[in-house]
Design a protein around this motif. Structure first.
Motif, mmCIF file in Angstrom:
data_model
loop_
_atom_site.group_PDB
_atom_site.id
_atom_site.type_symbol
_atom_site.label_atom_id
_atom_site.label_comp_id
_atom_site.label_asym_id
_atom_site.label_seq_id
_atom_site.Cartn_x
_atom_site.Cartn_y
_atom_site.Cartn_z
ATOM 1 N N GLU A 1 37.000 39.114 37.360
ATOM 2 C CA GLU A 1 37.803 39.527 36.198
ATOM 3 C C GLU A 1 39.204 39.947 36.628
ATOM 4 N N THR B 1 41.345 42.247 35.713
ATOM 5 C CA THR B 1 41.265 43.480 34.923
ATOM 6 C C THR B 1 42.611 43.874 34.335
ATOM 7 N N ASP C 1 44.990 42.040 33.444
ATOM 8 C CA ASP C 1 45.365 41.125 32.368
ATOM 9 C C ASP C 1 44.506 41.346 31.132
ATOM 10 N N VAL C 2 43.236 41.627 31.339
ATOM 11 C CA VAL C 2 42.306 41.780 30.222
ATOM 12 C C VAL C 2 42.424 43.153 29.572
ATOM 13 N N HIS C 3 42.530 44.182 30.397
ATOM 14 C CA HIS C 3 42.512 45.558 29.881
ATOM 15 C C HIS C 3 43.831 46.295 30.056
ATOM 16 N N GLY C 4 44.793 45.698 30.738
ATOM 17 C CA GLY C 4 46.066 46.363 30.988
ATOM 18 C C GLY C 4 46.023 47.195 32.258
ATOM 19 N N ASP C 5 47.182 47.741 32.609
ATOM 20 C CA ASP C 5 47.267 48.579 33.803
ATOM 21 C C ASP C 5 46.616 49.942 33.559
ATOM 22 N N ALA D 1 43.713 51.080 35.372
ATOM 23 C CA ALA D 1 42.342 51.205 35.866
ATOM 24 C C ALA D 1 42.292 51.666 37.310
ATOM 25 N N ASP E 1 43.484 45.958 40.019
ATOM 26 C CA ASP E 1 43.944 44.825 39.208
ATOM 27 C C ASP E 1 42.873 43.770 38.979
ATOM 28 N N ARG F 1 38.616 42.717 39.475
ATOM 29 C CA ARG F 1 37.231 43.052 39.806
ATOM 30 C C ARG F 1 36.565 41.796 40.340
#
Length: 276
Positions: free
Chosen positions: A184, A186, A188-192, A194, A197, A199
């Motif tokens: 994933e 991450t 791109d899908v959920h934004g910065d 986490a 970047d 998973r």
């Protein structure tokens, strides 16, 4: 020459060297080594270098103020190669869109997606930047390549795409298509925010949380780490890894730093948050 090379325009190094030799009265060998010294400085400052002029760090003190004056008078230097980055981003973005549109397995007859792994390099030794001459340190403080790279959205996205494809390629090569399909992006899908970047997974199935730091410069170019990234590296030390990409977009290479980060880099506080 650098601007011409990055723009894909033809030029002849020998002619530039001949003009310099006539102007400053130095030998061809001396001019060549001076270009290599300039490459070494540009690499630390997060800028691309001219092919054939491998960075050589045996600096002379007069070089630093000359580069300082030139960069101060020509701020457009920082834009050199940006279009090349954008082209690479568009090309890689098309690959990523194709991969996501093909669904499970990321392959279809006549539409094969074959991501390639990155070239893996050795990480610099911790403390290697402490030997920087004072003149080079002043250039880094003045022009702050870490901040410039952090603001360069296209650079960051391109680096993350490279690592996304790298992880998929490694898993496919290990015959773990089941895991490759679960990688994933991450950020791109959920934004910065986490603390990582991408998973991904080890071929054994263990989770891998990857923070990507990218530069057009060399392996010792400074970079910034956020508080969240640092905290996640400590909380998930088993899974978290820092992937440092350098040499983008033409010759990308990567080295990997596992926690604790203090074993690999020197962490310096740059700002403090004040609260009541």
């Amino acid at each position: 020459m650098l601007a011409a090379e990055q723009a894909g325009e033809p030029y002849v190094k020998a002619r530039h060297a001949e003009r310099l030799m006539a102007e400053i009265g130095r030998t061809h060998r001396s001019v060549e080594f001076k270009h290599m010294n300039v490459s070494a400085v540009l690499s630390v400052l997060g800028l691309p270098t001219i092919r054939g002029y491998k960075p050589k760090a045996n600096y002379q003190a007069a070089l630093f103020p000359a580069i300082y004056r030139y960069l101060s008078a020509h701020p457009d230097v920082w834009d050199i190669g940006q279009e090349r980055l954008a082209q690479a981003w568009r090309r890689d973005g098309t690959q990523t869109e194709r991969a996501s549109s093909l669904g499970p397995g990321w392959s279809d007859e006549g539409k094969a997606f074959a991501p390639a792994p990155l070239l893996v390099a050795e990480a610099p030794l911790v403390g290697s930047n402490r030997s920087r001459p004072q003149g080079l340190q002043r250039l880094v403080r003045k022009f702050d390549p870490a901040a410039r790279d952090a603001r360069n959205r296209i650079l960051g996205r391109l680096g993350e795409q490279h690592v996304l494809h790298h992880e998929i390629a490694i898993l496919i090569a290990a015959d773990r298509m089941d895991l490759a399909k679960k990688v994933e992006w991450t950020a791109d899908v959920h934004g910065d925010g986490a603390g990582y970047d991408i998973r991904s997974f080890n071929p054994s199935g263990a989770e891998r949380l990857i923070e990507v730091k990218s530069t057009r410069g060399g392996p010792t170019t400074d970079f910034y780490l956020t508080r969240t990234e640092r905290e996640v590296s400590e909380e998930r030390a088993d899974a978290w890894r820092l992937y440092r990409l350098h040499g983008l977009p033409d010759t990308p290479r990567v080295f990997v730093l596992p926690p604790p980060l203090e074993h690999h880099v020197t962490l310096t506080p740059e700002a403090w948050k004040a609260s009541f």
